[in-house]
Design an enzyme around this catalytic site. Structure first.
Site, PDB file in Angstrom:
ATOM      1  N   HIS A 186      -7.343   9.945  -2.228  1.00 45.84           N
ATOM      2  CA  HIS A 186      -6.677   9.593  -0.507  1.00 45.84           C
ATOM      3  C   HIS A 186      -7.541  10.135   0.447  1.00 45.84           C
ATOM      4  O   HIS A 186      -7.892   9.704   1.990  1.00 45.84           O
ATOM      5  CB  HIS A 186      -5.376  10.184  -0.510  1.00 45.84           C
ATOM      6  N   LYS A 202      -2.546   5.847  -4.737  1.00 47.02           N
ATOM      7  CA  LYS A 202      -3.317   7.006  -3.684  1.00 47.02           C
ATOM      8  C   LYS A 202      -2.872   8.313  -4.496  1.00 47.02           C
ATOM      9  O   LYS A 202      -2.223   8.718  -4.801  1.00 47.02           O
ATOM     10  CB  LYS A 202      -4.032   7.451  -2.174  1.00 47.02           C
ATOM     11  N   TYR A 205       3.176   9.511  -0.027  1.00 49.40           N
ATOM     12  CA  TYR A 205       4.391   8.819   0.641  1.00 49.40           C
ATOM     13  C   TYR A 205       5.549   8.639   0.011  1.00 49.40           C
ATOM     14  O   TYR A 205       6.725   8.869   0.741  1.00 49.40           O
ATOM     15  CB  TYR A 205       4.214   7.535   1.132  1.00 49.40           C
ATOM     16  N   ASP A 212       0.888  -1.249  -0.021  1.00 50.10           N
ATOM     17  CA  ASP A 212       0.157  -0.204  -0.098  1.00 50.10           C
ATOM     18  C   ASP A 212       0.850   1.111  -0.350  1.00 50.10           C
ATOM     19  O   ASP A 212       1.580   1.431   0.983  1.00 50.10           O
ATOM     20  CB  ASP A 212      -0.881  -0.104   1.088  1.00 50.10           C
TER      21      ASP A 212
HETATM   22  P1  NAP Z   1       0.168   0.798  11.853  1.00 51.51           P
HETATM   23  O1  NAP Z   1       0.308  -0.408  11.249  1.00 51.51           O
HETATM   24  O2  NAP Z   1      -0.364   0.993  12.450  1.00 51.51           O
HETATM   25  O3  NAP Z   1       1.439   0.466  12.931  1.00 51.51           O
HETATM   26  C1  NAP Z   1       2.822   0.964  12.696  1.00 51.51           C
HETATM   27  C2  NAP Z   1       3.146   1.194  13.414  1.00 51.51           C
HETATM   28  O4  NAP Z   1       3.426   0.139  14.867  1.00 51.51           O
HETATM   29  C3  NAP Z   1       5.548   1.757  13.365  1.00 51.51           C
HETATM   30  O5  NAP Z   1       5.729   2.656  13.836  1.00 51.51           O
HETATM   31  C4  NAP Z   1       5.784   0.083  13.549  1.00 51.51           C
HETATM   32  O6  NAP Z   1       7.200   0.444  13.494  1.00 51.51           O
HETATM   33  C5  NAP Z   1       5.451  -0.381  14.122  1.00 51.51           C
HETATM   34  N1  NAP Z   1       5.061  -1.313  14.429  1.00 51.51           N
HETATM   35  C6  NAP Z   1       4.501  -2.572  13.196  1.00 51.51           C
HETATM   36  N2  NAP Z   1       4.593  -3.734  13.397  1.00 51.51           N
HETATM   37  C7  NAP Z   1       4.792  -3.757  14.902  1.00 51.51           C
HETATM   38  C8  NAP Z   1       5.135  -5.311  15.847  1.00 51.51           C
HETATM   39  N3  NAP Z   1       4.651  -6.127  15.249  1.00 51.51           N
HETATM   40  N4  NAP Z   1       5.877  -4.537  16.847  1.00 51.51           N
HETATM   41  C9  NAP Z   1       5.839  -3.856  17.565  1.00 51.51           C
HETATM   42  N5  NAP Z   1       5.249  -2.233  16.889  1.00 51.51           N
HETATM   43  C10 NAP Z   1       4.980  -2.501  15.486  1.00 51.51           C
HETATM   44  O7  NAP Z   1      -0.049   2.424  11.405  1.00 51.51           O
HETATM   45  P2  NAP Z   1       0.030   2.980   9.891  1.00 51.51           P
HETATM   46  O8  NAP Z   1       1.300   2.836   9.197  1.00 51.51           O
HETATM   47  O9  NAP Z   1      -0.367   4.496   9.946  1.00 51.51           O
HETATM   48  O10 NAP Z   1      -0.914   2.263   9.527  1.00 51.51           O
HETATM   49  C11 NAP Z   1      -0.308   0.954   8.422  1.00 51.51           C
HETATM   50  C12 NAP Z   1      -0.292   1.675   6.814  1.00 51.51           C
HETATM   51  O11 NAP Z   1      -2.196   2.002   6.249  1.00 51.51           O
HETATM   52  C13 NAP Z   1       0.375   2.728   6.050  1.00 51.51           C
HETATM   53  O12 NAP Z   1       1.216   2.346   6.466  1.00 51.51           O
HETATM   54  C14 NAP Z   1      -0.660   3.455   5.064  1.00 51.51           C
HETATM   55  O13 NAP Z   1       0.014   2.613   4.075  1.00 51.51           O
HETATM   56  C15 NAP Z   1      -1.998   2.961   5.101  1.00 51.51           C
HETATM   57  N6  NAP Z   1      -2.704   4.321   5.860  1.00 51.51           N
HETATM   58  C16 NAP Z   1      -3.102   4.652   5.073  1.00 51.51           C
HETATM   59  C17 NAP Z   1      -3.731   6.346   5.506  1.00 51.51           C
HETATM   60  C18 NAP Z   1      -5.138   6.913   4.640  1.00 51.51           C
HETATM   61  O14 NAP Z   1      -5.085   7.667   4.678  1.00 51.51           O
HETATM   62  N7  NAP Z   1      -5.089   5.467   3.287  1.00 51.51           N
HETATM   63  C19 NAP Z   1      -3.584   6.627   7.067  1.00 51.51           C
HETATM   64  C20 NAP Z   1      -2.786   5.788   7.729  1.00 51.51           C
HETATM   65  C21 NAP Z   1      -2.213   4.398   7.119  1.00 51.51           C
HETATM   66  P3  NAP Z   1       8.776  -0.457  13.093  1.00 51.51           P
HETATM   67  O15 NAP Z   1       8.377   0.280  11.528  1.00 51.51           O
HETATM   68  O16 NAP Z   1       9.396   0.278  13.621  1.00 51.51           O
HETATM   69  O17 NAP Z   1       7.937  -1.666  12.853  1.00 51.51           O
END
Ligand code: NAP
Length: 292
Positions: free
Chosen positions: A118, A86, A57, A52
């Site tokens: 997005h 997006k 990004y 994704d």
């Molecule tokens: P998330 O997946 O909820 O959390 C990511 C965070 O958790 C990072 O800091 C990561 O650190 C940590 N993490 C991941 N696995 C872990 C584990 N097993 N143990 C401990 N820490 C862990 O947050 P997100 O990046 O906001 O959301 C995921 C994806 O959704 C994004 O990357 C993006 O692709 C998408 N997204 C889309 C939108 C939108 O507006 N459409 C908004 C937000 C996100 P490390 O990298 O250090 O492991």
């Protein structure tokens, strides 16, 4: 309409007849070819078949490059992976065609599997600006055109509220295949979920781990301890068990691997209910509810 096989990854059928893997790697904050390459390598090795990205990004080119380099290493081809990107909020409206084509050329992978608007608003316009609905409609028309050309195999939206979804469903020629929104035990989004079900739109979760903050929630920790799983696996499983695809982000190869081990256990009804009871409307990302 043919379906795409993603051999090692369980999928959901979209309303286009195409399949989308239930597990994808989030790439927000993965920057630079070295980091993207390392994460994509670990993810492909762990069985992820979806990625994704987004124009904002600033890693579309790196993601495309990493995939082109790494797919042969795993005996995979372009058809074996599902790539989402997006449209940036700055390109909402009359610049949507240009913005989407820019994503397409940055990724350089022949086609994009899923392309989303997005954000319902337009960068630079005040919240509540009445030009927003027209801009959204113009963006959607551009995505429909590129979908017709085969450059965008599925099109969808992100961060749309129930009102935005209703307006889109009334005016579109091609219905959205996916709505990607923030979804985790503290933000259960029941209205959007049931609207998606009614419209045949796949409801997809982002920030399932609450950007990492939900990993230390006492209920998450307790459920994880009881079922001898990691807190991240519990949070991902909670969504998957409701049929909701997830996109955990990690830059750490070991966590990328562990986060993929979510298809070989089941949470009890009691644990599902305990997690769902945490719903309090808390967001870790942006709030679209005030966009006109
Ligand atoms: P998330 O997946 O909820 O959390 C990511 C965070 O958790 C990072 O800091 C990561 O650190 C940590 N993490 C991941 N696995 C872990 C584990 N097993 N143990 C401990 N820490 C862990 O947050 P997100 O990046 O906001 O959301 C995921 C994806 O959704 C994004 O990357 C993006 O692709 C998408 N997204 C889309 C939108 C939108 O507006 N459409 C908004 C937000 C996100 P490390 O990298 O250090 O492991």
């Amino acid at each position: 309409m043919s379906s795409t096989p993603f051999s090692s990854s369980p999928c959901v059928a979209l309303n286009t007849g195409l399949q989308m893997p239930l597990l994808g790697l989030g790439t927000y904050k993965l920057c630079g070819l070295q980091d993207v390459h390392r994460a994509v390598d670990a993810a492909l090795c762990a069985g992820y078949r979806a990625f994704d990205s987004a124009a904002v990004y600033r890693n579309e080119a790196e993601l495309g490059k990493a995939l082109r380099a790494l797919l042969p290493k795993y005996g995979l081809t372009r058809e074996d992976v599902f790539i989402t990107s997006k449209l940036g909020p700055k390109d909402q409206g009359e610049k949507a065609m240009e913005g989407a084509l820019h994503s397409w050329s940055q990724l350089d992978l022949d086609y994009i599997d899923l392309y989303l608007i997005h954000w319902p608003g337009t960068q630079g316009l005040p919240v509540g600006d009445e030009r927003n609905p027209g801009n959204r409609a113009q963006s959607w028309a551009s995505l429909e055109e590129l979908h017709g050309q085969g450059k965008l195999r599925n099109i969808g939206v992100s961060n749309y509220t129930p009102a935005h979804m209703r307006a889109l469903m009334q005016s579109c020629k091609v219905p959205p295949a996916v709505l990607q929104v923030e979804f985790h035990p503290r933000l259960c989004q029941p209205e959007l979920m049931s609207l998606c079900k009614q419209y045949g739109v796949c409801f997809q979760a982002y920030s399932s781990l609450g950007k990492g903050e939900l990993l230390s929630d006492p209920v998450t920790l307790d459920v994880a301890k009881n079922c001898e799983r990691t807190p991240a696996q519990v949070l991902l499983r909670w969504a998957l068990q409701q049929g909701v695809p997830v996109l955990p982000k990690s830059s750490n190869p070991e966590r990328i691997q562990r986060n993929a081990e979510v298809f070989d256990f089941t949470l009890s009804d009691t644990d599902m209910d305990r997690l769902s009871a945490l719903d309090c409307g808390q967001r870790f990302c942006w709030d679209p509810s005030e966009v006109a």
